[in-house]
Design a protein around this motif. Structure first.
Motif, PDB file in Angstrom:
ATOM      1  N   LEU A 162       0.831  -1.203   0.000  1.00  0.00           N
ATOM      2  CA  LEU A 162       0.000   0.000   0.000  1.00  0.00           C
ATOM      3  C   LEU A 162       0.868   1.257   0.000  1.00  0.00           C
ATOM      4  CD1 LEU A 162      -2.808  -1.044   2.481  1.00  0.00           C
ATOM      5  CD2 LEU A 162      -3.116  -0.398   0.077  1.00  0.00           C
ATOM      6  N   ALA A 163       1.930   1.245   0.791  1.00  0.00           N
ATOM      7  CA  ALA A 163       2.836   2.398   0.831  1.00  0.00           C
ATOM      8  C   ALA A 163       3.441   2.653  -0.543  1.00  0.00           C
ATOM      9  CB  ALA A 163       3.937   2.167   1.868  1.00  0.00           C
ATOM     10  N   ASP A 164       3.783   1.587  -1.244  1.00  0.00           N
ATOM     11  CA  ASP A 164       4.361   1.717  -2.588  1.00  0.00           C
ATOM     12  C   ASP A 164       3.332   2.202  -3.611  1.00  0.00           C
ATOM     13  OD1 ASP A 164       6.785   0.829  -1.575  1.00  0.00           O
ATOM     14  OD2 ASP A 164       6.528  -1.237  -2.302  1.00  0.00           O
ATOM     15  N   ALA A 165       2.047   2.040  -3.303  1.00  0.00           N
ATOM     16  CA  ALA A 165       0.981   2.414  -4.238  1.00  0.00           C
ATOM     17  C   ALA A 165       0.488   3.857  -4.057  1.00  0.00           C
ATOM     18  CB  ALA A 165      -0.195   1.461  -4.101  1.00  0.00           C
ATOM     19  N   VAL A 166       1.001   4.573  -3.069  1.00  0.00           N
ATOM     20  CA  VAL A 166       0.567   5.959  -2.859  1.00  0.00           C
ATOM     21  C   VAL A 166       0.817   6.759  -4.133  1.00  0.00           C
ATOM     22  CG1 VAL A 166       0.984   8.090  -1.562  1.00  0.00           C
ATOM     23  CG2 VAL A 166       0.846   5.893  -0.357  1.00  0.00           C
ATOM     24  N   GLY A 167      -0.222   7.462  -4.568  1.00  0.00           N
ATOM     25  CA  GLY A 167      -0.146   8.254  -5.790  1.00  0.00           C
ATOM     26  C   GLY A 167      -0.586   7.501  -7.034  1.00  0.00           C
ATOM     27  N   GLN A 168      -0.839   6.211  -6.916  1.00  0.00           N
ATOM     28  CA  GLN A 168      -1.214   5.391  -8.067  1.00  0.00           C
ATOM     29  C   GLN A 168      -2.722   5.240  -8.206  1.00  0.00           C
ATOM     30  OE1 GLN A 168       0.542   1.488  -8.117  1.00  0.00           O
ATOM     31  NE2 GLN A 168       2.591   2.260  -7.685  1.00  0.00           N
ATOM     32  N   GLU A 169      -3.190   5.300  -9.442  1.00  0.00           N
ATOM     33  CA  GLU A 169      -4.562   4.907  -9.743  1.00  0.00           C
ATOM     34  C   GLU A 169      -4.566   3.388  -9.802  1.00  0.00           C
ATOM     35  OE1 GLU A 169      -7.137   5.114 -13.676  1.00  0.00           O
ATOM     36  OE2 GLU A 169      -6.958   7.112 -12.743  1.00  0.00           O
ATOM     37  N   LEU A 170      -5.475   2.770  -9.047  1.00  0.00           N
ATOM     38  CA  LEU A 170      -5.488   1.310  -8.938  1.00  0.00           C
ATOM     39  C   LEU A 170      -6.304   0.630 -10.024  1.00  0.00           C
ATOM     40  CD1 LEU A 170      -5.860   0.881  -5.087  1.00  0.00           C
ATOM     41  CD2 LEU A 170      -3.777   0.954  -6.470  1.00  0.00           C
ATOM     42  N   GLY A 171      -7.236   1.350 -10.594  1.00  0.00           N
ATOM     43  CA  GLY A 171      -8.053   0.756 -11.633  1.00  0.00           C
ATOM     44  C   GLY A 171      -9.478   1.242 -11.582  1.00  0.00           C
ATOM     45  N   THR A 172     -10.304   0.608 -12.407  1.00  0.00           N
ATOM     46  CA  THR A 172     -11.697   1.003 -12.580  1.00  0.00           C
ATOM     47  C   THR A 172     -12.583  -0.230 -12.487  1.00  0.00           C
ATOM     48  OG1 THR A 172     -10.977   2.819 -13.990  1.00  0.00           O
ATOM     49  CG2 THR A 172     -13.286   2.202 -14.140  1.00  0.00           C
ATOM     50  N   SER A 173     -13.715  -0.070 -11.838  1.00  0.00           N
ATOM     51  CA  SER A 173     -14.668  -1.170 -11.676  1.00  0.00           C
ATOM     52  C   SER A 173     -15.423  -1.429 -12.976  1.00  0.00           C
ATOM     53  CB  SER A 173     -15.672  -0.822 -10.578  1.00  0.00           C
ATOM     54  OG  SER A 173     -16.583   0.179 -11.027  1.00  0.00           O
ATOM     55  N   ASP A 174     -16.222  -2.482 -12.949  1.00  0.00           N
ATOM     56  CA  ASP A 174     -17.176  -2.726 -14.027  1.00  0.00           C
ATOM     57  C   ASP A 174     -18.300  -1.695 -13.925  1.00  0.00           C
ATOM     58  OD1 ASP A 174     -15.781  -4.966 -14.915  1.00  0.00           O
ATOM     59  OD2 ASP A 174     -16.975  -6.348 -13.699  1.00  0.00           O
ATOM     60  N   TRP A 175     -19.079  -1.587 -14.990  1.00  0.00           N
ATOM     61  CA  TRP A 175     -20.235  -0.686 -15.012  1.00  0.00           C
ATOM     62  C   TRP A 175     -21.379  -1.283 -14.201  1.00  0.00           C
ATOM     63  CZ3 TRP A 175     -19.699   4.108 -16.653  1.00  0.00           C
ATOM     64  CH2 TRP A 175     -18.729   4.418 -17.608  1.00  0.00           C
ATOM     65  N   LEU A 176     -22.164  -0.406 -13.590  1.00  0.00           N
ATOM     66  CA  LEU A 176     -23.364  -0.791 -12.853  1.00  0.00           C
ATOM     67  C   LEU A 176     -24.487   0.148 -13.246  1.00  0.00           C
ATOM     68  CD1 LEU A 176     -24.818  -2.330 -10.479  1.00  0.00           C
ATOM     69  CD2 LEU A 176     -24.084  -0.393  -9.048  1.00  0.00           C
ATOM     70  N   GLU A 177     -25.609  -0.405 -13.699  1.00  0.00           N
ATOM     71  CA  GLU A 177     -26.768   0.434 -14.006  1.00  0.00           C
ATOM     72  C   GLU A 177     -27.533   0.718 -12.716  1.00  0.00           C
ATOM     73  OE1 GLU A 177     -31.018   0.406 -16.370  1.00  0.00           O
ATOM     74  OE2 GLU A 177     -29.424  -0.900 -17.109  1.00  0.00           O
ATOM     75  N   VAL A 178     -27.861   1.973 -12.509  1.00  0.00           N
ATOM     76  CA  VAL A 178     -28.652   2.382 -11.352  1.00  0.00           C
ATOM     77  C   VAL A 178     -30.094   2.527 -11.820  1.00  0.00           C
ATOM     78  CG1 VAL A 178     -28.991   4.131  -9.568  1.00  0.00           C
ATOM     79  CG2 VAL A 178     -26.669   3.507 -10.293  1.00  0.00           C
ATOM     80  N   ASP A 179     -30.926   1.559 -11.418  1.00  0.00           N
ATOM     81  CA  ASP A 179     -32.310   1.540 -11.883  1.00  0.00           C
ATOM     82  C   ASP A 179     -33.260   2.112 -10.823  1.00  0.00           C
ATOM     83  OD1 ASP A 179     -32.510  -0.521 -10.013  1.00  0.00           O
ATOM     84  OD2 ASP A 179     -32.706  -2.085 -11.518  1.00  0.00           O
ATOM     85  N   GLN A 180     -34.504   2.289 -11.225  1.00  0.00           N
ATOM     86  CA  GLN A 180     -35.497   2.886 -10.323  1.00  0.00           C
ATOM     87  C   GLN A 180     -35.759   1.999  -9.111  1.00  0.00           C
ATOM     88  OE1 GLN A 180     -36.821   6.124 -10.850  1.00  0.00           O
ATOM     89  NE2 GLN A 180     -37.326   5.803  -8.691  1.00  0.00           N
ATOM     90  N   ALA A 181     -35.703   0.689  -9.282  1.00  0.00           N
ATOM     91  CA  ALA A 181     -35.925  -0.214  -8.148  1.00  0.00           C
ATOM     92  C   ALA A 181     -34.882   0.024  -7.052  1.00  0.00           C
ATOM     93  CB  ALA A 181     -35.897  -1.669  -8.613  1.00  0.00           C
TER      94      ALA A 181
ATOM     95  N   ILE B  77     -20.019   2.982  -3.396  1.00  0.00           N
ATOM     96  CA  ILE B  77     -18.554   2.937  -3.505  1.00  0.00           C
ATOM     97  C   ILE B  77     -17.979   1.618  -2.974  1.00  0.00           C
ATOM     98  CG2 ILE B  77     -16.417   3.955  -2.588  1.00  0.00           C
ATOM     99  CD1 ILE B  77     -17.631   6.707  -3.206  1.00  0.00           C
ATOM    100  N   PRO B  78     -18.372   1.134  -1.797  1.00  0.00           N
ATOM    101  CA  PRO B  78     -17.794  -0.158  -1.357  1.00  0.00           C
ATOM    102  C   PRO B  78     -18.110  -1.310  -2.312  1.00  0.00           C
ATOM    103  CG  PRO B  78     -18.798   0.984   0.485  1.00  0.00           C
ATOM    104  CD  PRO B  78     -19.189   1.746  -0.751  1.00  0.00           C
ATOM    105  N   PHE B  79     -19.336  -1.359  -2.829  1.00  0.00           N
ATOM    106  CA  PHE B  79     -19.700  -2.424  -3.767  1.00  0.00           C
ATOM    107  C   PHE B  79     -18.861  -2.334  -5.036  1.00  0.00           C
ATOM    108  CE2 PHE B  79     -22.214  -3.720  -7.474  1.00  0.00           C
ATOM    109  CZ  PHE B  79     -22.354  -5.073  -7.201  1.00  0.00           C
ATOM    110  N   LEU B  80     -18.779  -1.151  -5.617  1.00  0.00           N
ATOM    111  CA  LEU B  80     -17.995  -0.976  -6.839  1.00  0.00           C
ATOM    112  C   LEU B  80     -16.507  -1.202  -6.570  1.00  0.00           C
ATOM    113  CD1 LEU B  80     -19.817   2.172  -8.233  1.00  0.00           C
ATOM    114  CD2 LEU B  80     -19.932  -0.142  -9.183  1.00  0.00           C
ATOM    115  N   GLY B  81     -16.050  -0.791  -5.397  1.00  0.00           N
ATOM    116  CA  GLY B  81     -14.642  -0.915  -5.041  1.00  0.00           C
ATOM    117  C   GLY B  81     -14.151  -2.347  -4.950  1.00  0.00           C
ATOM    118  N   GLN B  82     -15.070  -3.296  -4.700  1.00  0.00           N
ATOM    119  CA  GLN B  82     -14.689  -4.715  -4.636  1.00  0.00           C
ATOM    120  C   GLN B  82     -14.058  -5.189  -5.938  1.00  0.00           C
ATOM    121  OE1 GLN B  82     -17.756  -7.240  -2.210  1.00  0.00           O
ATOM    122  NE2 GLN B  82     -18.868  -5.871  -3.573  1.00  0.00           N
ATOM    123  N   GLY B  83     -14.404  -4.540  -7.040  1.00  0.00           N
ATOM    124  CA  GLY B  83     -13.845  -4.922  -8.329  1.00  0.00           C
ATOM    125  C   GLY B  83     -12.532  -4.229  -8.644  1.00  0.00           C
ATOM    126  N   VAL B  84     -12.088  -3.347  -7.741  1.00  0.00           N
ATOM    127  CA  VAL B  84     -10.860  -2.590  -7.986  1.00  0.00           C
ATOM    128  C   VAL B  84      -9.743  -3.027  -7.047  1.00  0.00           C
ATOM    129  CG1 VAL B  84      -9.831  -0.279  -8.071  1.00  0.00           C
ATOM    130  CG2 VAL B  84     -12.214  -0.608  -8.773  1.00  0.00           C
TER     131      VAL B  84
END
Length: 151
Positions: free
Chosen positions: A10-29, A70-77
């Motif tokens: 983690l210390a070595d990763a400071v300043g780094q972008e770790l990645g991007t999650s998959d897409w999630l559709e936010v529906d009315q339900a 954010i926590p749900f999406l972050g699981q993929g990153v």
């Protein structure tokens, strides 16, 4: 996805972008369920007919719903598999630059901002950006703080 098993990683990763999650559709339900759980039934979120004539042409997600994804999406990153407990310590800053219209897709990009040593372990600060597909501005930008207690 990045898996961190040691604090040094983690210390070595400071300043780094770790990645991007998959897409999630936010529906009315999902929006309706959040309104029910929180008691926030403002028409801009749940009244599809009234919201269609409103400023966004339809319903929008609650800002706090977006933040709560954010926590749900972050699981993929990233995964924090370091020794010891991990505790949500809070937020340094949260902004909602653009409304998230229901039916749109979002994804999360995570960057390691800082890792600070504490007597009980470490404090990890992450920049979390919730992007809306096809939109210039994100739905949410948050700086989250996690306590990594010594194992």
């Amino acid at each position: 996805m990045r898996v961190f098993t040691e604090i040094k990683e983690l210390a070595d990763a400071v300043g780094q972008e770790l990645g991007t999650s998959d897409w999630l559709e936010v529906d009315q339900a999902r929006v309706d369920a959040f309104a029910e759980a929180t008691g926030d039934h403002q028409w801009i979120h749940v009244d599809t007919e009234r919201a269609a004539a409103g400023p966004f042409g339809g319903t929008i997600a609650h800002g706090y719903l977006t933040l709560s994804l954010i926590p749900f999406l972050g699981q993929g990153v990233l995964t924090l598999d370091t020794p010891g407990a991990k505790l949500n310590y809070g937020l340094n800053k949260v902004r909602f630059p653009s409304p998230l219209r229901v039916g749109k897709r979002i994804r999360l990009t995570v960057t390691v901002v800082a890792l600070t040593e504490l007597p009980a372990g470490h404090q990890l600060t992450l920049k979390q950006v919730v992007e809306i597909e096809g939109e210039a501005k994100p739905a949410c930008v948050a700086e989250t703080v996690v306590l990594l207690l010594a194992g």
